[in-house]
Each structure stands twice: as structure tokens, then as C-alpha cells.
Write an enzyme that holds these catalytic residues in place. Structure first.
Site, mmCIF file in Angstrom:
data_model
loop_
_atom_site.group_PDB
_atom_site.id
_atom_site.type_symbol
_atom_site.label_atom_id
_atom_site.label_comp_id
_atom_site.label_asym_id
_atom_site.label_seq_id
_atom_site.Cartn_x
_atom_site.Cartn_y
_atom_site.Cartn_z
ATOM 1 N N ALA A 73 0.721 -1.180 -0.171
ATOM 2 C CA ALA A 73 0.041 -0.117 -0.203
ATOM 3 C C ALA A 73 0.921 1.215 0.025
ATOM 4 O O ALA A 73 2.118 1.379 0.464
ATOM 5 C CB ALA A 73 -0.865 0.054 1.347
ATOM 6 N N GLY A 78 0.174 -4.855 0.899
ATOM 7 C CA GLY A 78 -1.250 -4.752 0.404
ATOM 8 C C GLY A 78 -0.986 -5.364 -0.878
ATOM 9 O O GLY A 78 -2.097 -5.938 -1.346
ATOM 10 N N GLU A 116 4.138 -5.780 7.665
ATOM 11 C CA GLU A 116 3.306 -4.761 8.187
ATOM 12 C C GLU A 116 3.524 -4.558 9.539
ATOM 13 O O GLU A 116 3.750 -3.221 10.122
ATOM 14 C CB GLU A 116 1.712 -4.710 7.964
ATOM 15 C CG GLU A 116 1.066 -4.703 6.869
ATOM 16 C CD GLU A 116 1.201 -5.702 5.896
ATOM 17 O OE1 GLU A 116 0.407 -5.646 4.776
ATOM 18 O OE2 GLU A 116 2.024 -6.903 6.043
#
Length: 245
Positions: free
Chosen positions: A62, A105, A128
Site C-alpha cells: 500500500a 497490500g 506490516e
């Protein structure tokens, strides 16, 4: 500004290329918006979807600049989660062709696919927790379904990145192909899917996605519909006639 999602349409499939090469195809709001538009198209006119990335990268994750600015309300809105779940629920199969990084992501987008092919350069994982967040767009429930609970737990808690060979052994990739053969291999799978009855294919995907408690009733209902299908009659008649030839 370049289109963050390049779309190539065919009668029986669509190829969507993540296209933000300047940031290794990081998934931002504009790309999510385009994915929603594409999902609406494929929900209305079902076709196989092939997802890939530009310039030797699937998606590096992301967009960190946007993630850093997001707060609690943004998390609860499920910005990436809803788009990836919509891709997962598309009527026809989704094939991810992964060259290079599929991280965070980007990995979760790949997990939403029904089939995943990789190049030898593929690198897949969820780092993450090293950034102070969790993999909240499907990894914590989808990854255990793909590789098993123990291996998913290891990946998500350590942030370990798998190379293509490891991902293949773990069952995260269905196959590994040279980079120049990756998209042709995805098309070859799409060809095999397209040769089958679309209604039977969509029904098979519905059964695969159904929760455990829905079985076996869902198979029986779907099969009942297919038993009344003219295409079933046509295909079985053709099979029997070939056998008599």
C-alpha cells in the site's frame, strides 16, 4: 497523470496491470477506485481477470505516504479490504501473475486471486508489523486458507518474505515461470478456463468460496441448476457422440 490501472479487454478475459512504476506499483486510493470500477464491470459481464504489475513488480505494498496519514476512521472504512474482497468474490476466476515484489497490500491483493503464478524474481510477504500496523486487508484470514495456519502465523508475525521457490513449496504459488513466460502462462490457464462452461465455472467458484457450514447443500443446489442447463445437455451429447465416432 498516468492511469494507475491499465486494462486490456478480450471477449473472455480482462488483463489489468497495476501501473505506478515510479513507486513500484504501490496501491493508492486512485488505484483502489479504479479496481472498484473494474469489479463493477466484471460483476455485470463476468470474465476471467488476470492481474499483473508494470515494470517487473506486482505491487510493493500500500502507498506508505497515504497510510501514514490515515487514522482510526480510515482503518474502519476498510479502504483496501473492501476492494480486495470484491475481487475475491468476482463471479469468474482471478489469476495473479506476480513478477518481483508482492508485499503488504500487494501480497493481500495476490491472496485475493484464485490462482497465483510467479516469476523466479517473485518476493511475497507481509512486513506490516515492522511498520507498526497489521495486515488487515485479508491476510489474517485468507493466508491460513492458502498455506495453513502454522505457516501463515510465521509469515505474519515475523514479516518474513518468501522467494519464488519457497512460495511454490508452501503452496502460495501454483507455478513458477520465467518472467517472459509469466503472462503467457496466465493466458494459457485462462484459455483452459474459457474452454469450459462459464456457468459451471462460476458455480464451482461459488462452491469454493462458500463457508464450510454451507456444504454440501450448496453443491447440490448448484448442481441442480446445472442439470437443467441446455449447455450441460449440449456438452454431454457432444461427448457421447465423439465416443461413438
Amino acid at each position: 497523470m498516468a492511469d494507475p490501472l491499465l486494462i486490456e479487454r478480450h471477449d473472455d478475459r480482462v488483463v489489468a496491470t497495476l501501473n505506478r512504476p515510479e513507486v513500484r506499483n504501490a496501491i493508492d486510493q486512485a488505484m483502489i477506485d479504479r479496481l472498484h470500477v473494474l469489479c463493477a464491470e466484471l460483476e455485470a459481464a463476468p470474465r476471467v481477470l488476470i492481474l499483473t504489475g508494470a515494470d517487473g513488480v506486482f505491487a510493493s505494498g500500500a502507498d506508505i505516504a497515504q497510510l501514514r496519514a490515515r487514522r482510526a476512521d480510515d482503518a474502519r472504512a476498510g479502504i483496501n479490504t473492501l476492494a480486495f474482497r470484491r475481487i475475491r468474490d468476482l463471479p469468474m476466476p482471478v489469476i495473479a501473475a506476480i513478477d518481483g515484489y508482492a508485499l503488504g497490500g500487494g501480497a493481500e491483493l495476490a491472496y485475493a486471486a484464485d490462482l497465483r503464478l510467479g516469476s523466479p524474481a517473485a518476493r511475497i510477504g507481509n512486513p506490516e508489523t515492522g511498520l507498526g500496523i497489521i495486515a488487515a486487508a485479508g491476510a489474517t484470514w485468507r493466508l491460513p486458507q492458502i498455506v495453513g495456519e502454522a505457516r501463515a502465523t510465521e509469515l505474519l508475525l515475523t514479516g518474513r518474505i518468501l522467494d519464488a521457490e519457497e512460495a511454490l513449496v508452501w503452496g502460495l504459488l501454483n507455478a513458477v515461470h520465467p518472467a517472459e513466460s509469466l503472462l503467457p502462462a496466465a493466458h494459457a490457464i485462462a484459455d483452459r478456463i474459457a474452454a469450459n462452461d462459464p456457468l459451471a465455472t462460476r458455480s464451482t467458484k461459488r462452491a469454493l468460496l462458500a463457508p464450510r457450514e454451507a456444504h454440501p447443500a450448496i453443491e447440490l443446489d448448484l448442481q441442480a441448476e446445472l442439470f437443467e442447463s441446455p449447455e450441460k445437455e449440449r456438452r454431454m451429447t457432444a461427448f457421447l457422440e465423439r465416443g461413438r465416432a
